[in-house]
Design a protein around this motif. Structure first.
Motif, PDB file in Angstrom:
ATOM      1  N   HIS A   1       0.903  -1.284   0.152  1.00 56.96           N
ATOM      2  CA  HIS A   1      -0.122   0.005  -0.046  1.00 56.96           C
ATOM      3  C   HIS A   1       0.710   1.180   0.143  1.00 56.96           C
ATOM      4  CE1 HIS A   1      -4.217  -1.312   0.298  1.00 56.96           C
ATOM      5  NE2 HIS A   1      -3.674  -2.309   1.092  1.00 56.96           N
ATOM      6  N   ASN A  32     -15.978   7.975  -9.500  1.00 54.82           N
ATOM      7  CA  ASN A  32     -16.526   7.058  -8.792  1.00 54.82           C
ATOM      8  C   ASN A  32     -17.664   7.392  -7.673  1.00 54.82           C
ATOM      9  OD1 ASN A  32     -13.425   7.335  -8.843  1.00 54.82           O
ATOM     10  ND2 ASN A  32     -13.523   4.998  -8.344  1.00 54.82           N
ATOM     11  N   SER A  46     -17.221   0.762  -8.848  1.00 51.23           N
ATOM     12  CA  SER A  46     -16.814   1.880  -8.414  1.00 51.23           C
ATOM     13  C   SER A  46     -15.689   1.977  -7.199  1.00 51.23           C
ATOM     14  CB  SER A  46     -18.103   2.628  -7.825  1.00 51.23           C
ATOM     15  OG  SER A  46     -18.219   2.192  -6.611  1.00 51.23           O
ATOM     16  N   ILE A  82      -4.566  -3.745  -4.451  1.00 50.15           N
ATOM     17  CA  ILE A  82      -3.688  -4.713  -3.851  1.00 50.15           C
ATOM     18  C   ILE A  82      -4.473  -6.205  -3.724  1.00 50.15           C
ATOM     19  CG2 ILE A  82      -2.458  -5.164  -1.485  1.00 50.15           C
ATOM     20  CD1 ILE A  82      -1.304  -2.691  -3.161  1.00 50.15           C
TER      21      ILE A  82
HETATM   22  N1  PMP Z   1     -10.837   0.033  -7.865  1.00 54.64           N
HETATM   23  C1  PMP Z   1     -11.078   1.300  -7.254  1.00 54.64           C
HETATM   24  C2  PMP Z   1     -11.585   2.547  -7.988  1.00 54.64           C
HETATM   25  C3  PMP Z   1     -10.779   1.430  -5.869  1.00 54.64           C
HETATM   26  O1  PMP Z   1     -11.171   2.571  -5.214  1.00 54.64           O
HETATM   27  C4  PMP Z   1     -10.341   0.246  -5.076  1.00 54.64           C
HETATM   28  C5  PMP Z   1     -10.030   0.624  -3.657  1.00 54.64           C
HETATM   29  N2  PMP Z   1     -11.277   0.522  -2.616  1.00 54.64           N
HETATM   30  C6  PMP Z   1     -10.397  -0.807  -5.455  1.00 54.64           C
HETATM   31  C7  PMP Z   1     -10.347  -0.966  -7.279  1.00 54.64           C
HETATM   32  C8  PMP Z   1      -9.422  -2.235  -5.025  1.00 54.64           C
HETATM   33  O2  PMP Z   1      -8.281  -1.748  -4.717  1.00 54.64           O
HETATM   34  P1  PMP Z   1      -7.569  -2.606  -3.182  1.00 54.64           P
HETATM   35  O3  PMP Z   1      -7.881  -3.961  -3.465  1.00 54.64           O
HETATM   36  O4  PMP Z   1      -6.300  -2.084  -3.229  1.00 54.64           O
HETATM   37  O5  PMP Z   1      -8.270  -1.889  -2.181  1.00 54.64           O
END
Ligand code: PMP
Length: 301
Positions: free
Chosen positions: A52, A161, A189, A214
């Motif tokens: 992250h 979003n 979103s 991630i």
């Molecule tokens: N796409 C978007 C637009 C996001 O905002 C997020 C995070 N909430 C994700 C995908 C998922 O990413 P992550 O697994 O790193 O939380």
């Protein structure tokens, strides 16, 4: 419990929730000029903290924002804030904004970026969604093209979003599916999408314009290790409607089965066997992985 005496990290100090404020001249507030991360804590361990932080620094580089802490210092600040809040299971919001400036756009007028770390209890989707699967709909608003505002950057500018979320609210749904300007399915979103087709796992490639989640990366690795074939491939709504299984991934949502999209039933409308297998693998992995926060439990009252 909702408003326990939480401590928020603001520019190097841990302050109470009420004192945690930023300037109205902060370009994060005025223009959405900044970056952020959402991170989970499972049983006192911060899940994929390094990944992250690396993504945070990549977003920072892309928008030419100098994070005032090194990656190691940021890691320490996150650990300190988690420890101060004494929550073994939590959601961390890490924000770095351009900082206070004048009313013009120019980021050069902002001399001191603002760093905020919030640690909160996590509220997930209702449990029924995990058991029965989620209903999705594709929305009118498109994800921006990578040469407009690259979705790979996790910036504070989330209005695209939010417009999708407004469409979700109007349809009574909790999540929606977004296409890019060419009509390819990109992501939800706030989550990434995966399909299962004839035993194979497919997810859109990053170049179509997605946040490289991630959780997405963890699920790809777990599925590959478990012997599944995983491919990154462009997909249309036709592919979504005709998938055997579908699921979403994200830090807050974890893994969520998808039961329907645009009124079409996906597979037999129940979480499929590969989805369920991967959810199980993810849960086991998430609990055991992560950077242990020392002395966290000692602080819990
Ligand atoms: N796409 C978007 C637009 C996001 O905002 C997020 C995070 N909430 C994700 C995908 C998922 O990413 P992550 O697994 O790193 O939380």
């Amino acid at each position: 419990m909702a408003h326990r005496a939480s401590k928020v990290y603001v520019n190097g100090s841990l302050v109470s929730r009420n004192e945690a404020t930023v300037s109205v001249f902060d370009h994060g507030f005025l223009y959405g000029d900044g970056i952020f991360e959402g991170i989970r804590v499972y049983e006192g361990r911060i899940f994929k903290l390094k990944e992250h932080l690396e993504r945070l620094f990549m977003s920072a580089k892309a928008i030419m924002l100098t994070v005032p802490l090194s990656l190691e210092e940021m890691q320490e600040a996150v650990m300190e804030t988690v420890r101060a809040n004494g929550l073994p299971d939590a959601y961390i919001r890490l924000v770095v904004s351009r900082g206070p400036g004048d009313l013009g756009l120019d980021p050069l007028r902002c001399s001191r970026p603002t760093v905020i770390i919030i640690v909160e209890e996590i509220s997930l989707y209702p449990q029924t969604v995990y058991q029965n699967g989620l209903e999705l709909a594709s929305v009118v608003v498109r994800r921006p093209a990578p040469d407009a505002l690259n979705p790979a950057m996790k910036t504070l500018n989330y209005l695209n979003n939010i417009l999708a979320k407004i469409e979700a609210n109007q349809r009574g749904l909790v999540e929606v599916l977004m296409l890019n300007h060419e009509g390819w399915v990109v992501e939800a979103s706030a989550d990434n999408i995966f399909l299962v087709r004839r035993g194979e796992i497919v997810t859109p490639p990053t170049y179509v314009g997605i946040l490289n989640g991630i959780t997405r990366q963890v699920v790809i690795a777990l599925a590959t290790d478990a012997g599944y074939r995983v491919r990154e491939e462009n997909m249309t709504l036709f592919d979504v409607y005709n998938a055997d299984e579908a699921f979403l991934t994200g830090t807050a949502a974890e893994m969520v089965p998808v039961a329907r999209c645009d009124g079409r039933v996906i597979g037999d409308g129940q979480p499929g066997p590969i989805t369920k297998d991967l959810i199980e693998r993810f849960r086991i992995y998430a609990k055991g992985e992560g950077v242990l926060v020392p002395r966290l439990n000692a602080i819990q009252a």
